[in-house]
Structures are given as C-alpha cells and as structure tokens.
Scaffold this motif. Structure first.
Motif, PDB file in Angstrom:
ATOM      1  N   VAL A  46     -19.792  -4.248 -18.978  1.00  0.00           N
ATOM      2  CA  VAL A  46     -19.443  -2.915 -19.460  1.00  0.00           C
ATOM      3  C   VAL A  46     -18.900  -2.096 -18.291  1.00  0.00           C
ATOM      4  N   LEU A  47     -17.725  -1.511 -18.486  1.00  0.00           N
ATOM      5  CA  LEU A  47     -17.186  -0.570 -17.512  1.00  0.00           C
ATOM      6  C   LEU A  47     -17.844   0.779 -17.777  1.00  0.00           C
ATOM      7  N   GLN A  48     -18.650   1.238 -16.848  1.00  0.00           N
ATOM      8  CA  GLN A  48     -19.360   2.506 -17.001  1.00  0.00           C
ATOM      9  C   GLN A  48     -18.511   3.689 -16.542  1.00  0.00           C
ATOM     10  N   ASP A  49     -17.815   3.524 -15.422  1.00  0.00           N
ATOM     11  CA  ASP A  49     -17.085   4.673 -14.884  1.00  0.00           C
ATOM     12  C   ASP A  49     -16.105   4.213 -13.812  1.00  0.00           C
ATOM     13  N   VAL A  50     -15.089   5.020 -13.609  1.00  0.00           N
ATOM     14  CA  VAL A  50     -14.158   4.885 -12.501  1.00  0.00           C
ATOM     15  C   VAL A  50     -14.048   6.277 -11.884  1.00  0.00           C
ATOM     16  N   GLN A  51     -14.328   6.363 -10.614  1.00  0.00           N
ATOM     17  CA  GLN A  51     -14.277   7.645  -9.903  1.00  0.00           C
ATOM     18  C   GLN A  51     -13.320   7.536  -8.733  1.00  0.00           C
ATOM     19  N   PRO A  52     -12.667   8.560  -8.318  1.00  0.00           N
ATOM     20  CA  PRO A  52     -12.769   9.925  -8.815  1.00  0.00           C
ATOM     21  C   PRO A  52     -11.899  10.138 -10.048  1.00  0.00           C
ATOM     22  N   VAL A  53     -12.237  11.181 -10.811  1.00  0.00           N
ATOM     23  CA  VAL A  53     -11.326  11.640 -11.858  1.00  0.00           C
ATOM     24  C   VAL A  53     -10.161  12.279 -11.116  1.00  0.00           C
ATOM     25  N   PRO A  54      -8.934  11.973 -11.510  1.00  0.00           N
ATOM     26  CA  PRO A  54      -7.797  12.445 -10.718  1.00  0.00           C
ATOM     27  C   PRO A  54      -7.625  13.968 -10.731  1.00  0.00           C
ATOM     28  N   LEU A  55      -6.985  14.456  -9.695  1.00  0.00           N
ATOM     29  CA  LEU A  55      -6.494  15.831  -9.614  1.00  0.00           C
ATOM     30  C   LEU A  55      -4.980  15.771  -9.728  1.00  0.00           C
ATOM     31  N   SER A  56      -4.394  16.789 -10.307  1.00  0.00           N
ATOM     32  CA  SER A  56      -2.937  16.779 -10.506  1.00  0.00           C
ATOM     33  C   SER A  56      -2.178  16.825  -9.186  1.00  0.00           C
ATOM     34  N   THR A  57      -2.802  17.300  -8.136  1.00  0.00           N
ATOM     35  CA  THR A  57      -2.136  17.450  -6.844  1.00  0.00           C
ATOM     36  C   THR A  57      -2.414  16.300  -5.886  1.00  0.00           C
ATOM     37  N   ALA A  58      -3.158  15.298  -6.344  1.00  0.00           N
ATOM     38  CA  ALA A  58      -3.564  14.215  -5.442  1.00  0.00           C
ATOM     39  C   ALA A  58      -2.950  12.885  -5.855  1.00  0.00           C
ATOM     40  N   THR A  59      -2.779  12.021  -4.879  1.00  0.00           N
ATOM     41  CA  THR A  59      -2.362  10.641  -5.089  1.00  0.00           C
ATOM     42  C   THR A  59      -3.475   9.753  -4.547  1.00  0.00           C
ATOM     43  N   TYR A  60      -3.837   8.723  -5.315  1.00  0.00           N
ATOM     44  CA  TYR A  60      -4.974   7.891  -4.954  1.00  0.00           C
ATOM     45  C   TYR A  60      -4.536   6.470  -4.637  1.00  0.00           C
ATOM     46  N   LEU A  61      -5.182   5.902  -3.648  1.00  0.00           N
ATOM     47  CA  LEU A  61      -5.039   4.491  -3.320  1.00  0.00           C
ATOM     48  C   LEU A  61      -6.176   3.736  -3.988  1.00  0.00           C
ATOM     49  N   LEU A  62      -6.029   2.454  -4.123  1.00  0.00           N
ATOM     50  CA  LEU A  62      -7.089   1.644  -4.696  1.00  0.00           C
ATOM     51  C   LEU A  62      -8.392   1.811  -3.906  1.00  0.00           C
ATOM     52  N   SER A  63      -8.283   1.971  -2.613  1.00  0.00           N
ATOM     53  CA  SER A  63      -9.461   2.122  -1.753  1.00  0.00           C
ATOM     54  C   SER A  63     -10.204   3.428  -1.982  1.00  0.00           C
ATOM     55  N   ASP A  64      -9.596   4.381  -2.707  1.00  0.00           N
ATOM     56  CA  ASP A  64     -10.248   5.661  -2.998  1.00  0.00           C
ATOM     57  C   ASP A  64     -11.189   5.570  -4.199  1.00  0.00           C
ATOM     58  N   TYR A  65     -11.117   4.509  -4.961  1.00  0.00           N
ATOM     59  CA  TYR A  65     -11.858   4.409  -6.223  1.00  0.00           C
ATOM     60  C   TYR A  65     -13.225   3.770  -6.059  1.00  0.00           C
ATOM     61  N   THR A  66     -14.142   4.187  -6.918  1.00  0.00           N
ATOM     62  CA  THR A  66     -15.428   3.545  -7.108  1.00  0.00           C
ATOM     63  C   THR A  66     -15.451   3.044  -8.549  1.00  0.00           C
ATOM     64  N   VAL A  67     -15.741   1.761  -8.743  1.00  0.00           N
ATOM     65  CA  VAL A  67     -15.813   1.150 -10.062  1.00  0.00           C
ATOM     66  C   VAL A  67     -17.279   0.836 -10.347  1.00  0.00           C
ATOM     67  N   ILE A  68     -17.778   1.294 -11.492  1.00  0.00           N
ATOM     68  CA  ILE A  68     -19.171   1.049 -11.859  1.00  0.00           C
ATOM     69  C   ILE A  68     -19.207   0.152 -13.090  1.00  0.00           C
ATOM     70  N   LEU A  69     -19.804  -1.034 -12.922  1.00  0.00           N
ATOM     71  CA  LEU A  69     -19.953  -2.017 -13.994  1.00  0.00           C
ATOM     72  C   LEU A  69     -21.436  -2.250 -14.264  1.00  0.00           C
ATOM     73  N   ASP A  70     -21.773  -2.490 -15.539  1.00  0.00           N
ATOM     74  CA  ASP A  70     -23.079  -3.032 -15.902  1.00  0.00           C
ATOM     75  C   ASP A  70     -22.844  -4.477 -16.305  1.00  0.00           C
ATOM     76  N   VAL A  71     -23.563  -5.397 -15.692  1.00  0.00           N
ATOM     77  CA  VAL A  71     -23.434  -6.818 -16.015  1.00  0.00           C
ATOM     78  C   VAL A  71     -24.824  -7.334 -16.341  1.00  0.00           C
ATOM     79  N   ASN A  72     -24.970  -7.895 -17.551  1.00  0.00           N
ATOM     80  CA  ASN A  72     -26.269  -8.497 -17.902  1.00  0.00           C
ATOM     81  C   ASN A  72     -26.072  -9.668 -18.822  1.00  0.00           C
TER      82      ASN A  72
END
Length: 130
Positions: free
Chosen positions: A104-130
C-alpha cells in the motif's frame, strides 16, 4: 504483521526532465527487501495540486515500482489518489496484492508548492508491506 517502510530518498539521481508542476526522474533504488521480495523505485510522476494553489482536483503522485521475487519481476505503479472505479474507466490504485504481499502506498512527501521544482532525492515514499 504490518511493516511500515519509510524510505527517505537521499541520493543523487540523474534527472531526465522536470517542471514546476510535474517531476519525472529515473532511478533504480531498492525500497524494500525482506529476503522473499524486493521493491525498487523506478520513477515518480507528481502532478498533485500544489499546497499553495486552488485546484479542481487533488491531482496524483504516481510511484513506479518493480516488485521481484526469485522467479518473477513485475513493474507496477501505485498512486496517491487511490481511486479505482472501473465503471468510470478511472484507475489510480494505491494498493496491490502481489507475490503474497499486500503493498500500500501511504504517502509521498513533500506535497508540491507551485514555486518549487523537486528532484527525486527530495521525496519521501511511505509504503506499508505485509
């Protein structure tokens, strides 16, 4: 037993292209490995509504994964929108049961800002695996 995997993507990646509203990069980062399956991050496409904007729809961050065991390799994407309505031909699933695991994909952070550009390294991915 539920295992919450928080993966902070702290690495340098080759950026293939990005814009302020959508970020797309390619990587091959191992997110999860319990000895029976491995989950790799292949890509993120983020078209969510910026937190400093007013939008008609919340948008979606799509996380592209490769899920493998010793004999099988399956590419699949999970979505923050979490919508699956076949009667409307809309499918943005946030969960899959595959290779005897519920992912289950729980979340991807950060939520974007209209004035920002994000690299893959800026993200946090939260998964539940069971």
């Amino acid at each position: 037993m539920k295992l919450r995997i928080v993966v902070l993507l702290l690495f340098t990646a080759v950026v293939l292209g990005c814009s302020s509203s959508e970020e797309k990069t390619t990587a091959n980062l191992e997110l999860y490995n319990d000895g029976t399956i491995k989950i790799y991050l292949l890509n993120i496409t983020d078209s969510r509504c910026p937190s400093d904007a007013i939008c008609v729809w919340q948008g979606n961050a799509e996380v592209f994964l490769r899920i493998e065991d010793s004999t099988t390799s399956i590419d699949y994407s999970l979505n923050t929108a979490g919508i699956n309505n076949p009667s409307l031909s809309v499918s943005y699933p946030n969960e899959i049961n595959l290779l005897q695991k519920n992912i289950v994909l729980q979340d991807v952070q950060p939520v974007p800002l209209s004035t920002a550009t994000y690299l893959l390294s800026d993200y946090t991915v939260i998964l539940d695996v069971n």
